[in-house]
Design an enzyme around this catalytic site. Sequence first.
Site, PDB file in Angstrom:
ATOM      1  N   GLY A 145     103.674  71.517  35.124  1.00 47.38           N
ATOM      2  CA  GLY A 145     103.257  72.908  35.254  1.00 47.38           C
ATOM      3  C   GLY A 145     104.319  73.925  34.930  1.00 47.38           C
ATOM      4  CB  SER A 146     104.975  77.034  36.710  1.00 46.44           C
ATOM      5  OG  SER A 146     105.704  78.214  36.503  1.00 46.44           O
ATOM      6  CB  SER A 147     108.281  77.845  32.348  1.00 46.12           C
ATOM      7  OG  SER A 147     107.402  78.950  32.366  1.00 46.12           O
ATOM      8  CB  SER A 148     108.321  80.035  37.583  1.00 45.99           C
ATOM      9  OG  SER A 148     107.812  81.045  36.755  1.00 45.99           O
ATOM     10  CB  SER A 149     109.526  74.481  38.318  1.00 49.62           C
ATOM     11  OG  SER A 149     108.134  74.494  38.562  1.00 49.62           O
TER      12      SER A 149
END
Lengths: 139, 410
Positions: free
Chosen positions: A62-66
Amino acid sequence: MAEIEGTPLFTGSARGRLLVLDEPISFWGGVDHSNGTITDFRHPQHGETVTDRILAMPSGRGSSSSSSVFAELIRKGVAPNGVILGESDEILVLGAIVGELLYKRICPFLLVTPTDYAGLATGAMISIDNDRLLVERSG
Amino acid sequence: MLAGDEGPAASVAMEIVLHSARMTGATALLDISNAHIDGCLYHGMASIEFAELLSAGGGTVRVPTTLNVSSLDLLHPDLYRGDDQTRSEARRLMDVYVDLGCEPTWTCAPYQLPSRPGFGEHIAWAESNAVVFANSVLGARTGRYGDFFDIAAAITGRVPAAGLHLDENRAGTTVVDVGRLPPTLLETDAFYPVLGHLLGKNVSGIPALVGIPPSVTEDRLKAVGAAAASSGDLAMFHVVAVTPEAPTLESALGGRGSRKELLVTAEMVTTARKELSTTGDDSLGAVSLGTPHYSATELRRLVDILDGRRISDRIDCFVSTSRDTLGEIEADRLDIHLSDAGIELVVDTCTYVTPILRDVDGAVMTDSAKWAYYAPGNLGVDVVFGSVEDCVESAVAGEIRRDEGIWRYG
């Protein structure tokens, strides 16, 4: 006591009790960065904490904000002690790199083979030492 | 650069790029023409401290660089319902990224900007839906990059020659056949986010889709990618006879053939659709559209579906888009039509990453699989997935209405 060799994605030493995630998790939207709790209600380990554990994940998701969430966990002192991955994940490792750059705390990442990964069980006391894993005792 | 002759920020940035190169086994770096930064969304002080380290070290981007959504809508500041400290820290983070030379685009759909990159360009994009769109629909080349790496690539102008930057890693690995599904379903907008959710759950690697009508729009492909990058880690897909690297199935598979196949059945679609709702209740609290940011086409369609009607006074309805797209539709006064209908436009951010929704009594309805995937965890709300038509009819009626007809077949 079993020893497993792996590929260090971020080198360092760590020790802690193993938490094996049955499914990958997106740290952004899946882990509360203020306290390390798994908040993704669809995740089998929902409600567990990653703090001070050696966290084993089959892969990232999922997210690239991880990366940001992982660095924030390190800043607040609620990150895992180390992470074992079954598949390489650059996004999470970046969180560890920046965590070390800003806060001088090392959370090592080790990549292991699928066979070795399959042998990991929640509860075991584990040490990561650069390119190797030491399973001190099983859960 | 690594040695610091271009300043401390360039040195830190290069160290990050080289660490990534070592991880991926790359032996060379590639020049990039464009970057898109996800790190401008506030996730705590670590976000700010990293960006300020680069700024203090003289960092500046060396390629055109767009910015993803932030935590704040700077054009409609009253929408923000969070605490003042988070507001000011989120704003501080936005300012640092602009100081580093990035363009204040504040959108998760940089591919809807006029400046979007073209076929074959090497770029460094973060934000998972943008990555999928760039690789799949534009035929540009980016890894599935995350926060911190994105700005490091923009400052150095380089990325490791690895992963999806290389021809051999762009071939389809699983043939996904949707050709057995009813043609009417394949002509329905709401099918595409459901398909994406299903792909993310069931396919790793690069799906090569067959059976999608050649008339499929960019908005539908955007929905596929956004959903698949939420439920899974998809970074690219091919649609045979549609996307630029897949004129034929053979070319989509890189001439190597594929061992894996997935036949999408009606049952799989039904299951995936069900997974996108957390409740079966009819009670509606709010409606959220525009994840990823609505295109001008989608906003026009929303105005068409509303057809002059006003939504129920009991319901909040938000639609997220970019400030650039807002400027585009203002020329046609569509923004006035939407506000007259009782719909609130949100720009620069999105309703699932920051507190905008009021306390709601009842589920939030959305046409976005990505919103449906993340919002229950992020906001603690129940969600009901529906088509954009369902969302509008529900908002007007003040209770959940879903047209089951489009999903009922064979």
